[in-house]
Motif scaffolding. Structure first.
Motif, PDB file in Angstrom:
ATOM      1  N   GLU A   4      26.222  44.196  39.747  1.00 11.40           N
ATOM      2  CA  GLU A   4      27.466  44.669  40.357  1.00 11.40           C
ATOM      3  C   GLU A   4      27.968  43.627  41.350  1.00 11.40           C
ATOM      4  O   GLU A   4      27.188  42.931  41.976  1.00 11.40           O
ATOM      5  CB  GLU A   4      27.234  45.999  41.071  1.00 11.40           C
ATOM      6  N   ARG A  37      45.464  40.811  53.073  1.00 10.65           N
ATOM      7  CA  ARG A  37      45.202  40.375  51.682  1.00 10.65           C
ATOM      8  C   ARG A  37      46.193  39.296  51.254  1.00 10.65           C
ATOM      9  O   ARG A  37      45.826  38.377  50.517  1.00 10.65           O
ATOM     10  CB  ARG A  37      45.272  41.566  50.723  1.00 10.65           C
ATOM     11  N   GLN A  55      34.298  44.433  37.734  1.00  5.50           N
ATOM     12  CA  GLN A  55      33.338  45.307  38.419  1.00  5.50           C
ATOM     13  C   GLN A  55      31.906  44.764  38.330  1.00  5.50           C
ATOM     14  O   GLN A  55      31.096  45.003  39.220  1.00  5.50           O
ATOM     15  CB  GLN A  55      33.386  46.718  37.813  1.00  5.50           C
ATOM     16  N   GLU A 104      44.536  44.609  41.090  1.00  3.00           N
ATOM     17  CA  GLU A 104      43.601  45.691  40.741  1.00  3.00           C
ATOM     18  C   GLU A 104      43.252  45.661  39.253  1.00  3.00           C
ATOM     19  O   GLU A 104      42.104  45.893  38.873  1.00  3.00           O
ATOM     20  CB  GLU A 104      44.242  47.027  41.109  1.00  3.00           C
ATOM     21  N   THR A 122      40.633  42.842  38.487  1.00  6.33           N
ATOM     22  CA  THR A 122      39.420  42.791  39.311  1.00  6.33           C
ATOM     23  C   THR A 122      38.202  43.229  38.500  1.00  6.33           C
ATOM     24  O   THR A 122      38.154  44.368  38.040  1.00  6.33           O
ATOM     25  CB  THR A 122      39.559  43.703  40.546  1.00  6.33           C
ATOM     26  N   ARG A 145      29.941  42.478  44.813  1.00  2.28           N
ATOM     27  CA  ARG A 145      30.274  42.964  46.159  1.00  2.28           C
ATOM     28  C   ARG A 145      31.792  43.112  46.307  1.00  2.28           C
ATOM     29  O   ARG A 145      32.554  42.337  45.697  1.00  2.28           O
ATOM     30  CB  ARG A 145      29.803  41.970  47.233  1.00  2.28           C
ATOM     31  N   PRO A 146      32.262  44.056  47.117  1.00  6.51           N
ATOM     32  CA  PRO A 146      33.714  44.280  47.269  1.00  6.51           C
ATOM     33  C   PRO A 146      34.495  43.033  47.698  1.00  6.51           C
ATOM     34  O   PRO A 146      35.562  42.753  47.152  1.00  6.51           O
ATOM     35  CB  PRO A 146      33.792  45.367  48.347  1.00  6.51           C
ATOM     36  N   ASP A 147      33.957  42.261  48.661  1.00  6.88           N
ATOM     37  CA  ASP A 147      34.679  41.071  49.119  1.00  6.88           C
ATOM     38  C   ASP A 147      34.725  39.999  48.030  1.00  6.88           C
ATOM     39  O   ASP A 147      35.724  39.268  47.909  1.00  6.88           O
ATOM     40  CB  ASP A 147      34.050  40.516  50.400  1.00  6.88           C
ATOM     41  N   ARG A 148      33.665  39.924  47.217  1.00 15.25           N
ATOM     42  CA  ARG A 148      33.653  38.951  46.116  1.00 15.25           C
ATOM     43  C   ARG A 148      34.602  39.383  44.989  1.00 15.25           C
ATOM     44  O   ARG A 148      35.230  38.540  44.349  1.00 15.25           O
ATOM     45  CB  ARG A 148      32.223  38.780  45.599  1.00 15.25           C
ATOM     46  N   LYS A 149      34.694  40.690  44.747  1.00 17.06           N
ATOM     47  CA  LYS A 149      35.652  41.198  43.750  1.00 17.06           C
ATOM     48  C   LYS A 149      37.064  40.721  44.076  1.00 17.06           C
ATOM     49  O   LYS A 149      37.796  40.232  43.210  1.00 17.06           O
ATOM     50  CB  LYS A 149      35.651  42.735  43.750  1.00 17.06           C
ATOM     51  N   GLU A 150      37.429  40.884  45.338  1.00 17.44           N
ATOM     52  CA  GLU A 150      38.764  40.485  45.791  1.00 17.44           C
ATOM     53  C   GLU A 150      38.982  38.989  45.613  1.00 17.44           C
ATOM     54  O   GLU A 150      40.028  38.551  45.126  1.00 17.44           O
ATOM     55  CB  GLU A 150      38.926  40.872  47.267  1.00 17.44           C
TER      56      GLU A 150
END
Length: 199
Positions: free
Chosen positions: A133, A62, A115, A110, A113, A135-140
């Motif tokens: 919603e 990360r 949601q 965090e 970020t 995607r997890p990789d896009r959230k990051e």
């Protein structure tokens, strides 16, 4: 592309038909099917994800991703220097915090970020902002980019100072990046009635 090929080929087949070339038509049809399959396969090809190596100090992927976002003109060593200096400054600004500098940065990420986000969708001539919603990789990716963008907008002598100040604010649930996340959530909540239009 497919439509143009189709029209050209139909015109060509019509000319062959008038000349009485039944066998030629069959051969040309097989060739045309092969060409169309080739183009359809090309459209479905997806790029492979690159493997990101961990950083030299914390051995964390990360951190490498964040430095890649922070970097300008391929100057990665400068970006690493800015990031590590910012962590030290952020830690010094929170003397009573038991967490390490890296944990403070992760907690700050965090906190900023999102949601959910809104995406434009055209339905029956009208454009709706549809909450979806993330995607997890896009959230990051969004959280990292927002932290860097709002750091650059701050006042300060060096980029390390500005980034450290934004990390501290995000850790305390304040600052521009945190406000951006709240605004995204408010926008999604305001358009919740259009959620059934989601992709």
């Amino acid at each position: 592309m497919f439509g143009v090929l189709h029209l050209i080929h139909l015109f060509y087949l019509q000319n062959l038909y008038t000349e009485g070339g039944g066998r030629k038509i069959k051969e040309q049809m097989i060739y045309f099917i092969g060409i169309t399959q080739f183009f359809v396969k090309m459209r479905k090809a997806k790029p492979k994800k690159r493997v990101v190596l961990p950083d030299p100090v914390f051995n964390d992927v990360r951190v490498s991703k964040f430095v890649n976002h922070l970097m300008y003109d391929g100057k990665k060593n400068i970006a690493y220097t800015i990031f590590y200096s910012a962590l030290e400054i952020a830690k010094s600004k929170l003397p009573n915090e038991e967490k390490s500098a890296l944990e403070i940065w992760k907690k700050a990420l965090e906190n900023i970020t999102p949601q959910v986000e809104v995406k434009s969708r055209r339905v029956g001539g009208a454009t709706f902002q549809v909450p979806t919603e993330i995607r997890p990789d896009r959230k990051e990716s969004i959280s990292m980019k927002n932290l860097i963008i709002y750091s650059r907008k701050r006042g300060g002598k060096t980029m390390a100072d500005k980034l450290a100040a934004e990390i501290v604010d995000a850790f305390n649930e304040q600052g521009g990046a945190f406000k951006r996340k709240e605004d995204m959530h408010k926008m999604a909540e305001a358009n919740r009635a259009f959620a059934h239009f989601r992709f």
